[in-house]
Design an enzyme around this catalytic site. Structure first.
Site, mmCIF file in Angstrom:
data_model
loop_
_atom_site.group_PDB
_atom_site.id
_atom_site.type_symbol
_atom_site.label_atom_id
_atom_site.label_comp_id
_atom_site.label_asym_id
_atom_site.label_seq_id
_atom_site.Cartn_x
_atom_site.Cartn_y
_atom_site.Cartn_z
ATOM 1 N N GLU A 118 0.827 -1.213 0.000
ATOM 2 C CA GLU A 118 0.000 0.000 0.000
ATOM 3 C C GLU A 118 0.862 1.264 0.000
ATOM 4 O O GLU A 118 0.466 2.281 -0.578
ATOM 5 C CB GLU A 118 -0.976 -0.049 1.177
ATOM 6 N N GLU A 138 -3.676 -9.888 3.309
ATOM 7 C CA GLU A 138 -4.522 -9.659 4.479
ATOM 8 C C GLU A 138 -5.629 -10.703 4.643
ATOM 9 O O GLU A 138 -5.956 -11.119 5.764
ATOM 10 C CB GLU A 138 -5.134 -8.252 4.415
#
Length: 264
Positions: A118, A138
């Protein structure tokens, strides 16, 4: 130069900052933690980005990691101790939600994983070593990549590809990332920073105000409706055309000499 925001102020700086002409090189310096961000590193990274944007003598930033890894994202052990590497309204390291105004290039060796991926998505251009790996795992931990990947990936790659990356949590190689348009250049191992500097040097030969304004329009256009995009673009670009740099650029071209930018 270095930024050391560790509580004791002792030991190795968690973020290294080096000026090279109009380029600011920012290195996450926690290699033993795979450059995962704890609270100190998150705030130090944000401070480096503030320096990039505030200094008229800087045009471009480079973000990289020490020790052969870009970043594993959030330091979960630090998180469990109550440390937060994100800043309100700005996201992880102060950039995933609110990236810097000026262009930012990622130089990736090793893994750009989870929040590290990210951080990469918050950068505008990416240079990666051939053995680099990218992923958002995730879901494998029962979590959601809410630091920007779920929002940004469907805008960067085809929707079905974005969902494959997000729903499987499986990593992809640098070559595959290049094919998907996630990265700009693939270079030899240990050459990512050199490649990023080479790319940055091309950018800094251009007008710094024009670089920042071009990035702003390009990044915002996704959210603009076609009918009002021209008006919003004009609001951003109007100051550029009357700037000292605009006059310098025209003068340098007419006089057949390299321009001398001031960022004003």
């Amino acid at each position: 130069m270095s930024t050391d925001d560790s509580p004791s102020g002792a030991g190795e700086p968690v973020v290294l900052v080096e000026r090279r002409g109009r380029i600011l090189i920012v290195t996450i310096n926690r290699p033993r933690q795979r450059n995962a961000l704890d609270g100190a590193a998150g705030h130090a990274l944000a401070a480096a980005m503030d320096e990039l944007d505030a200094d008229d003598g800087l045009s471009v930033g480079i973000l990289t990691g020490a020790g052969g890894t870009f970043s594993a994202g959030m330091d979960l052990k630090a998180f469990l101790r109550g440390e937060r590497p994100d800043l309100p309204g700005r996201g992880l390291g102060g950039i995933t939600q609110t990236p810097p105004r000026k262009p930012l290039i990622a130089a990736v060796e090793g893994w750009a994983l989870a929040g590290g991926f990210e951080l990469l998505l918050a950068c505008d251009l990416v240079v990666a070593a051939s053995t680099a790996k990218f992923g958002v795992p995730e879901v494998k931990r029962g979590l959601v990549a809410g630091g920007g990947a779920v929002l940004k990936l469907p805008r960067r790659v085809p929707y079905v590809v974005a969902l494959e990356l997000l729903l499987t949590g499986e990593p992809v190689s640098a070559r595959r990332a290049y094919e998907l348009g996630l990265i700009n250049r693939v270079v030899a191992d240990s050459e990512a920073l050199a490649g990023a500097i080479e790319l940055a040097e091309v950018l800094v030969s251009n007008g710094p105000l024009a670089l920042a304004a071009t990035k702003e329009v390009a990044s915002r256009t996704i959210d603009w409706q076609t009918e009002d995009g021209w008006q919003r673009q004009e609001e951003i670009l109007a100051p550029i055309y009357v700037s000292d740099d605009a006059r310098e650029g025209a003068s340098a071209f007419a006089e057949k000499r390299p321009p001398v930018w001031t960022g004003k």
